[in-house]
Write an enzyme that holds these catalytic residues in place. Structure first.
Site, PDB file in Angstrom:
ATOM      1  N   ASP A 244       0.846  -1.201   0.000  1.00 38.35           N
ATOM      2  CA  ASP A 244       0.000   0.000   0.000  1.00 38.35           C
ATOM      3  C   ASP A 244       0.876   1.244   0.000  1.00 38.35           C
ATOM      4  OD1 ASP A 244      -2.247  -1.546  -0.007  1.00 38.35           O
ATOM      5  OD2 ASP A 244      -2.932  -0.988   1.996  1.00 38.35           O
ATOM      6  N   ARG A 296      -8.036  -4.146  -6.345  1.00 36.88           N
ATOM      7  CA  ARG A 296      -6.945  -3.201  -6.108  1.00 36.88           C
ATOM      8  C   ARG A 296      -5.624  -3.629  -6.774  1.00 36.88           C
ATOM      9  NH1 ARG A 296      -7.763  -1.374   0.261  1.00 36.88           N
ATOM     10  NH2 ARG A 296      -9.916  -0.751   0.044  1.00 36.88           N
TER      11      ARG A 296
END
Ligand code: CA
Ligand code: CA
Length: 409
Positions: A244, A296
């Protein structure tokens, strides 16, 4: 003399591998290799003195080699064998009982916040406070800060199990490591996540939070095999991301990695409200293999993202597949020459629009057919990114990525 002897031992001890680790540990990001090559590029610890080359076998040795977050001397850390962060120094499994504070247990939490009685209200109160405290205890064992000017390389197929590298610093290289992503032992119930409510967790394998000039290359990222548990009719999700990238992080290249069998794979930009991310979050993704991820790959807010020569594959072992490219608020995605194989799904599943509208899709090979546009989205009015060294012909991408992504062979 001591130094020379040390170097000699270091060299001799790498001789048995087919990969030349003597060179590998000193490598820097090639010029023009994606956005990480901006602003000085990435050298990590490449010029480390021999006394700042560490070969580590345990969690303790790894922590000692890293030092504090301010330890910005150039250093190379070679991980020699698997390190499991889910066991203590005596070899005992670390579980809920090691972290939960007095007065907390999951049974009570489930009783207290059951949607049938609690409803769609903000989670608060004593049990939530105790959950947070328990979670903090686990976090101390799981999250490790990586100081600036560091290269971390694994030997062969070494695994780092249950660790969350956190990077808020600069000039870091991470290569050739097989990450088994951490399990959050204290997920939080969020009644407002989707119509159903959802369980959310906090750990990633790598969290780049405000860091600059980072190169993540030839790694594998995946979950441990766990049984699926459901509470309140929703999956008890114990993972967050794999890599992330948030909070003003910038100049990042993510190349030749495998991301597989995971839900929320890569979040770039954590909130529509984070206006300070505007103009940052520049990330290049190339030659990565995304296999059976749910979503994602990445999901983007604000960032300028060049996605080329990646291979996305989803088969019927991943029926939960949602999308790969998430077009969020103010995101600018330029995706070209990627290969996408989606079993039983079409091109439209590959992209999902949240709160953004700009994406350029050029020459992607989707289920065997070249696609040049995506009908519902405005094309992005930017020049094609030029920071790359070699763009593979799209017909060669699947072979190149299949043979070369992941751990060096
Ligand atoms: Ca235990
Ligand atoms: Ca995360």
């Amino acid at each position: 003399m001591k130094k020379i002897l040390f170097l000699l031992i270091l060299m001799l001890s790498f001789v048995s591998f087919s990969v030349d680790y003597n060179n590998l540990i000193r490598e820097t990001l090639p010029q023009n290799d994606g956005y990480a090559s901006l602003n000085g590029g990435v050298s990590g610890g490449a010029n480390a003195d021999s006394k700042n080359i560490y070969r580590v076998k345990t969690k303790k040795e790894l922590l000692n080699a890293l030092g504090s977050i301010g330890n910005n001397v150039e250093k190379i850390i070679v991980i020699e064998n698997d390190i499991d962060f889910t066991i203590d120094s005596n070899g005992n499994k670390l579980d809920v009982s090691n972290y939960e504070v007095s007065g907390y247990n999951l049974k009570d939490y489930l009783k207290e916040y059951n949607p049938d009685s609690w409803g769609k209200n903000k989670i608060s109160g004593n049990l939530e406070e105790l959950r947070k405290k328990s979670s903090k205890n686990q976090e101390k064992d799981v999250v490790i800060d990586i100081p600036s000017n560091t290269t971390i390389v694994g030997l062969e197929n070494v695994k780092l199990i249950g660790v969350n590298f956190r990077i808020s610093t600069n000039n870091i290289i991470i290569r050739n490591i097989h990450f088994i992503t951490p399990l959050d032992l204290f997920p939080q119930w969020d009644p407002f996540d989707d119509k159903t409510g959802n369980w959310n967790s906090q750990y990633d394998s790598i969290t780049i939070k405000g860091g600059n000039n980072i190169w993540i290359d030839h790694c594998i990222f995946e979950d441990s095999k766990t049984e699926e548990i459901k509470y309140f009719g929703r999956k008890y999700e114990q993972h967050d991301g794999l890599v992330d990238i948030t909070d003003g992080a910038d100049n990042i290249t993510v190349s030749y990695n495998i991301f597989r069998n995971h839900n929320k794979t890569m979040l770039i930009g954590s909130s529509d409200n984070k206006k300070s991310d505007d103009g940052k979050l520049k990330v290049t993704l190339h030659h990565n293999y995304f296999y059976n991820i749910v979503q994602r790959g990445p999901r983007v807010r604000y960032g300028l993202i060049h996605i080329y020569n990646n291979y996305y594959k989803n088969d019927n072992r991943n029926p939960d597949y949602k999308y790969s490219l998430g077009v969020g608020y103010n995101s600018k995605i330029y995706a070209e020459n990627n290969v996408v194989d989606l079993e039983n799904k079409g091109y439209e599943s590959f992209v999902k629009v949240f709160n953004g509208k700009y994406i350029t899709l050029i020459n992607n090979l989707v289920n065997g057919k070249i696609e040049n546009v995506y009908k519902n989205y405005e094309s992005l009015d930017i020049q094609a990114p030029s920071l790359y060294n070699k763009m593979d012909n799209v017909n060669n991408v699947k072979d190149n990525v299949s043979n070369n992504a992941g751990i060096f062979k």
